[in-house]
Write an enzyme that holds these catalytic residues in place. Sequence first.
Site, PDB file in Angstrom:
ATOM      1  N   ARG A   1      -7.098  15.343  23.276  1.00  0.00           N
ATOM      2  CA  ARG A   1      -6.040  14.436  22.816  1.00  0.00           C
ATOM      3  C   ARG A   1      -6.016  13.161  23.657  1.00  0.00           C
ATOM      4  NH1 ARG A   1       0.059  16.641  22.749  1.00  0.00           N
ATOM      5  NH2 ARG A   1      -0.579  17.302  24.846  1.00  0.00           N
TER       6      ARG A   1
ATOM      7  N   TYR B   1      -5.625  25.462  25.061  1.00  0.00           N
ATOM      8  CA  TYR B   1      -4.600  24.415  25.086  1.00  0.00           C
ATOM      9  C   TYR B   1      -4.984  23.305  26.048  1.00  0.00           C
ATOM     10  CZ  TYR B   1      -0.230  21.944  25.868  1.00  0.00           C
ATOM     11  OH  TYR B   1       0.731  20.958  25.996  1.00  0.00           O
TER      12      TYR B   1
ATOM     13  N   GLU C   1      10.103  28.944  21.742  1.00  0.00           N
ATOM     14  CA  GLU C   1      10.239  27.491  21.904  1.00  0.00           C
ATOM     15  C   GLU C   1      11.027  26.972  20.708  1.00  0.00           C
ATOM     16  OE1 GLU C   1       6.853  25.245  23.355  1.00  0.00           O
ATOM     17  OE2 GLU C   1       7.047  23.868  21.656  1.00  0.00           O
TER      18      GLU C   1
ATOM     19  N   TYR D   1       3.124  16.458  35.208  1.00  0.00           N
ATOM     20  CA  TYR D   1       2.909  17.825  35.663  1.00  0.00           C
ATOM     21  C   TYR D   1       1.795  17.866  36.710  1.00  0.00           C
ATOM     22  CZ  TYR D   1       5.708  20.143  32.002  1.00  0.00           C
ATOM     23  OH  TYR D   1       6.706  20.607  31.200  1.00  0.00           O
TER      24      TYR D   1
ATOM     25  N   ARG E   1      10.337  14.151  26.027  1.00  0.00           N
ATOM     26  CA  ARG E   1      11.160  15.315  25.680  1.00  0.00           C
ATOM     27  C   ARG E   1      11.881  15.138  24.346  1.00  0.00           C
ATOM     28  NH1 ARG E   1       8.994  19.302  28.668  1.00  0.00           N
ATOM     29  NH2 ARG E   1       8.771  18.620  30.828  1.00  0.00           N
TER      30      ARG E   1
END
Length: 330
Positions: free
Chosen positions: A158, A151, A323, A210, A223
């Site tokens: 990305r 990930y 999730e 983060y 979000r």
Amino acid sequence: MVQGCENPLIDPLPRRAPRVSYRYAEVASTLDEPGTLALFGFAADAPASADPRYLQVALEGFDAPAPLELWQVDAPVSCGRDGALHWSSGGGWLFAAIELDEREHGDAASTAKLAYEQLHHFVAARGAQHVLRVWNYLGAINHGEGDAERYKHFCDGRAAGMGDFFVEGFPAATAIGHHGDPHRLQVYLLACDQGGSRVENPRQVSAWRYPRQYGRTPPSFARAMLLPALDALAISGTAAVVGHASAHHDDLDAQLDETLTNLEAVLASADMAAGFDTHSPLKAYVRHSTDAQHVRDFLKRRLPGVPVLLLHGDICRSELLVEIDGWRYA
């Protein structure tokens, strides 16, 4: 060769949100319905179709058969292919999807970089250049330790591939690990010729802020995204994260409670009424298949009447068990 590009002129009226629903139906007949912008099948044995508007998602549903997911707009729809990318557009809305095999492109980072470069190049040439929502499905998402986790490699790629793709701000997004071919990456998006409004959760640190412990490159998403006509909220993958930390390790019920609290916080931040209804389709990604029935029962009790598609998927943090993402219409 890109086929059928629509007129890039922007209609001054706010674009009505696509209608998203789950449907037990035939693929061919659903694609024939007016305004079908995109259609998604779940499970390895989902019906196949060469129509560019159809994507066989690399996630297994816990329902047999799993329903189709349908996006519809109030306009004629054109569609086509551009190399590995397929797309459809209508009424100012654009669906674009790409599927790549990592074995042909090096590794998770280089494949994610290529996927986002190609999507960026394609969307930049269209009238619908405002990317509002993105979904990412990759194999073996939690394999590897520390910065070697797949990930985290995906996040690196990305970011390298997006360039100025999201110069206005990050879209809402989901990244989930599938249990199919571990080399398979699927990315698809919804864009519009009008921009939306990004929504954050006051209970959580914004993902792009983060700290370093979550990787060299922080995740790149908002979000949620309030769509142009303020008639729908596209909600990112939401889990039991408070601040930037995962909460309630190994406690499924507590994680579900925390996730629903976060969903309500996002609705409040978007100035939307609390709660979800029969027109608010959600997806619940469940890490362990043995938890599926428990999650189903929990959500039926807490979200009665809300359509929830249960899918077998790994969350981007190995300690998270579930999730939820989806849509909330005004």
